[in-house]
Design an enzyme around this catalytic site. Structure first.
Site, PDB file in Angstrom:
ATOM      1  N   THR A  94       0.876  -1.181   0.000  1.00 48.26           N
ATOM      2  CA  THR A  94       0.000   0.000   0.000  1.00 48.26           C
ATOM      3  C   THR A  94       0.906   1.222   0.000  1.00 48.26           C
ATOM      4  OG1 THR A  94      -1.670  -1.146   1.301  1.00 48.26           O
ATOM      5  CG2 THR A  94      -1.806   1.250   1.242  1.00 48.26           C
ATOM      6  N   LYS A 169      -7.708   1.721  -3.090  1.00 46.84           N
ATOM      7  CA  LYS A 169      -7.364   1.234  -1.735  1.00 46.84           C
ATOM      8  C   LYS A 169      -7.494   2.359  -0.692  1.00 46.84           C
ATOM      9  CE  LYS A 169      -5.109  -1.021   1.588  1.00 46.84           C
ATOM     10  NZ  LYS A 169      -5.703  -2.093   2.351  1.00 46.84           N
ATOM     11  N   LYS A 244      -1.725   4.971   8.742  1.00 41.41           N
ATOM     12  CA  LYS A 244      -0.882   5.086   7.531  1.00 41.41           C
ATOM     13  C   LYS A 244      -1.765   5.329   6.303  1.00 41.41           C
ATOM     14  CE  LYS A 244       1.631   2.318   4.245  1.00 41.41           C
ATOM     15  NZ  LYS A 244       1.987   1.003   3.749  1.00 41.41           N
TER      16      LYS A 244
HETATM   17  P1  NAD Z   1       5.909  -5.941   7.226  1.00 40.16           P
HETATM   18  O1  NAD Z   1       6.686  -4.808   7.777  1.00 40.16           O
HETATM   19  O2  NAD Z   1       5.531  -7.088   8.109  1.00 40.16           O
HETATM   20  O3  NAD Z   1       6.694  -6.569   5.945  1.00 40.16           O
HETATM   21  C1  NAD Z   1       7.483  -5.826   5.068  1.00 40.16           C
HETATM   22  C2  NAD Z   1       8.699  -6.687   4.733  1.00 40.16           C
HETATM   23  O4  NAD Z   1       9.477  -6.005   3.735  1.00 40.16           O
HETATM   24  C3  NAD Z   1       9.633  -6.885   5.939  1.00 40.16           C
HETATM   25  O5  NAD Z   1       9.814  -8.272   6.170  1.00 40.16           O
HETATM   26  C4  NAD Z   1      10.938  -6.197   5.526  1.00 40.16           C
HETATM   27  O6  NAD Z   1      12.103  -6.848   6.014  1.00 40.16           O
HETATM   28  C5  NAD Z   1      10.845  -6.284   4.010  1.00 40.16           C
HETATM   29  N1  NAD Z   1      11.676  -5.308   3.328  1.00 40.16           N
HETATM   30  C6  NAD Z   1      11.789  -3.967   3.550  1.00 40.16           C
HETATM   31  N2  NAD Z   1      12.667  -3.409   2.678  1.00 40.16           N
HETATM   32  C7  NAD Z   1      13.099  -4.420   1.890  1.00 40.16           C
HETATM   33  C8  NAD Z   1      14.031  -4.503   0.800  1.00 40.16           C
HETATM   34  N3  NAD Z   1      14.684  -3.403   0.370  1.00 40.16           N
HETATM   35  N4  NAD Z   1      14.252  -5.694   0.219  1.00 40.16           N
HETATM   36  C9  NAD Z   1      13.608  -6.806   0.653  1.00 40.16           C
HETATM   37  N5  NAD Z   1      12.719  -6.807   1.693  1.00 40.16           N
HETATM   38  C10 NAD Z   1      12.484  -5.622   2.292  1.00 40.16           C
HETATM   39  O7  NAD Z   1       4.601  -5.295   6.562  1.00 40.16           O
HETATM   40  P2  NAD Z   1       3.243  -6.022   6.152  1.00 40.16           P
HETATM   41  O8  NAD Z   1       2.268  -5.964   7.274  1.00 40.16           O
HETATM   42  O9  NAD Z   1       3.578  -7.316   5.507  1.00 40.16           O
HETATM   43  O10 NAD Z   1       2.703  -4.986   5.041  1.00 40.16           O
HETATM   44  C11 NAD Z   1       3.274  -4.904   3.749  1.00 40.16           C
HETATM   45  C12 NAD Z   1       2.440  -3.949   2.924  1.00 40.16           C
HETATM   46  O11 NAD Z   1       1.087  -4.403   2.860  1.00 40.16           O
HETATM   47  C13 NAD Z   1       2.382  -2.528   3.501  1.00 40.16           C
HETATM   48  O12 NAD Z   1       2.442  -1.605   2.450  1.00 40.16           O
HETATM   49  C14 NAD Z   1       1.022  -2.491   4.216  1.00 40.16           C
HETATM   50  O13 NAD Z   1       0.482  -1.196   4.297  1.00 40.16           O
HETATM   51  C15 NAD Z   1       0.192  -3.383   3.316  1.00 40.16           C
HETATM   52  N6  NAD Z   1      -0.958  -4.018   3.964  1.00 40.16           N
HETATM   53  C16 NAD Z   1      -0.834  -4.569   5.202  1.00 40.16           C
HETATM   54  C17 NAD Z   1      -1.941  -5.185   5.802  1.00 40.16           C
HETATM   55  C18 NAD Z   1      -1.841  -5.801   7.174  1.00 40.16           C
HETATM   56  O14 NAD Z   1      -2.892  -6.111   7.765  1.00 40.16           O
HETATM   57  N7  NAD Z   1      -0.633  -6.025   7.703  1.00 40.16           N
HETATM   58  C19 NAD Z   1      -3.171  -5.228   5.127  1.00 40.16           C
HETATM   59  C20 NAD Z   1      -3.273  -4.689   3.841  1.00 40.16           C
HETATM   60  C21 NAD Z   1      -2.140  -4.087   3.272  1.00 40.16           C
END
Ligand code: NAD
Length: 298
Positions: A94, A169, A244
């Protein structure tokens, strides 16, 4: 067999990559976190040592990263220079609409197909393969995007051209954030007026106050057993995540010159709840703040 590179194996990406592997695809996974990578290996993915290695032989590349700056950097520095031009690029993070459009422009200029495809549904749906995807891409590419997304998806909808998925979204989540506060204010007022929460639920759910925040995700514990309100507001969709998304909506509204006064108020209220310690609670826990209570520790 489709070769999928999956970059970003966090709370959401871990389950999504696992569902790609479960569907019989050859998944090359990468994350900066060794623990996240090990979990993905346990779920049937192969470990890459870098983004460059993960994408080098891929048919499709899926990114699930925290925010716009991560997505811009990973595409510009690692994916576009190292992926085969035939690879279909899908970003499900997102992020802000502007970043999504900037990455799409760069990807297309370099000869790639690109889609922004953010998701709705949270970690339980990511694990179960039942996310809703909102896609911004060229019309001609949608069928291929849908096919790649299928093992992770309950429903996949094309919102329009590049950036439209992210627009859908943040607009959807602005409705959700505002409607949840409306429902919470009504429960808090009902209580002050001596009207029992259960009775108010029964009546409003059959009247014009009916909405998803009330009848599917009721912030008042009891009437909807699956709602996080019955688990001390744990799990679900964290206040920090809602904040966010509301910030992204406000930034987009400011740039587009759109009037979103209720979106702005909702952002302010969730920011306050976050500062009071409610950031990790489900966003429906804002009911407690509106009742005048401090957030309960997890
Ligand atoms: P998270 O922080 O758990 O996961 C993000 C991952 O990206 C981490 O494991 C991190 O190590 C990795 N990362 C960061 N920089 C990197 C790089 N340069 N190379 C490789 N890996 C890298 O976050 P999440 O909860 O999985 O959310 C991910 C996305 O999905 C966000 O944009 C969030 O807004 C969206 N989202 C989350 C939810 C939810 O309920 N958690 C729901 C809908 C959408």
């Amino acid at each position: 067999m489709t070769r999928v590179a999956f970059i970003g194996l966090g709370n959401m990406g871990g389950g999504m990559a696992a569902n790609q592997a479960k569907a019989g695809r050859e998944v090359m996974a990468f994350d900066l976190s060794a623990a996240a990578l090990d979990k993905a290996t346990g779920a049937g993915c192969a470990q890459a040592v870098s983004v460059a290695e993960a994408v080098s032989n891929a048919d499709a590349i899926i990114t699930m990263l925290p925010a716009g700056p991560h997505v811009r950097q990973v595409y510009a520095e690692q994916i576009l220079p190292n992926a085969p031009k035939t690879a279909l690029l899908i970003d499900s993070s997102t992020i802000d609409v502007e970043s999504a459009r900037a990455v799409a422009t760069q990807a297309k200029a370099a000869g790639f197909r690109f889609a922004d495809a953010p998701v709705s549904g949270g970690t339980a749906a990511a694990d179960a393969g039942t996310l809703a995807f909102m896609v911004g891409c060229d019309e001609a590419d949608f069928a291929a995007v849908e096919d790649v997304i299928a093992p992770m998806s309950r429903v996949t909808m094309r919102a329009g051209d590049h950036g439209a998925g992210q627009a859908a979204k943040i607009c959807n989540n602005m409705v959700l954030g505002i409607s949840m506060i409306g429902v919470c204010e009504a429960f808090a007022l009902a209580e002050k007026l001596g009207l029992e929460g259960e009775r108010f639920f029964e009546i409003a759910s059959k009247s014009s106050g009916q909405c998803w925040s009330l009848t599917s995700y009721c912030p008042f514990p009891g009437p909807v057993p699956t709602a996080p309100s019955n688990r001390n507001y744990e799990g679900g969709f964290a206040t920090a995540m809602m904040l966010k998304d509301l910030k992204l909506a406000q930034e987009a509204a400011a740039k587009a010159g759109a009037a979103t006064p209720l979106g702005s108020t909702a952002e302010g209220l969730y920011a306050l709840f976050d500062r009071l310690g409610g950031g990790s609670k489900d966003f429906s826990a804002i009911l407690e703040m509106l009742r005048g209570n401090a957030p309960q520790p997890n």
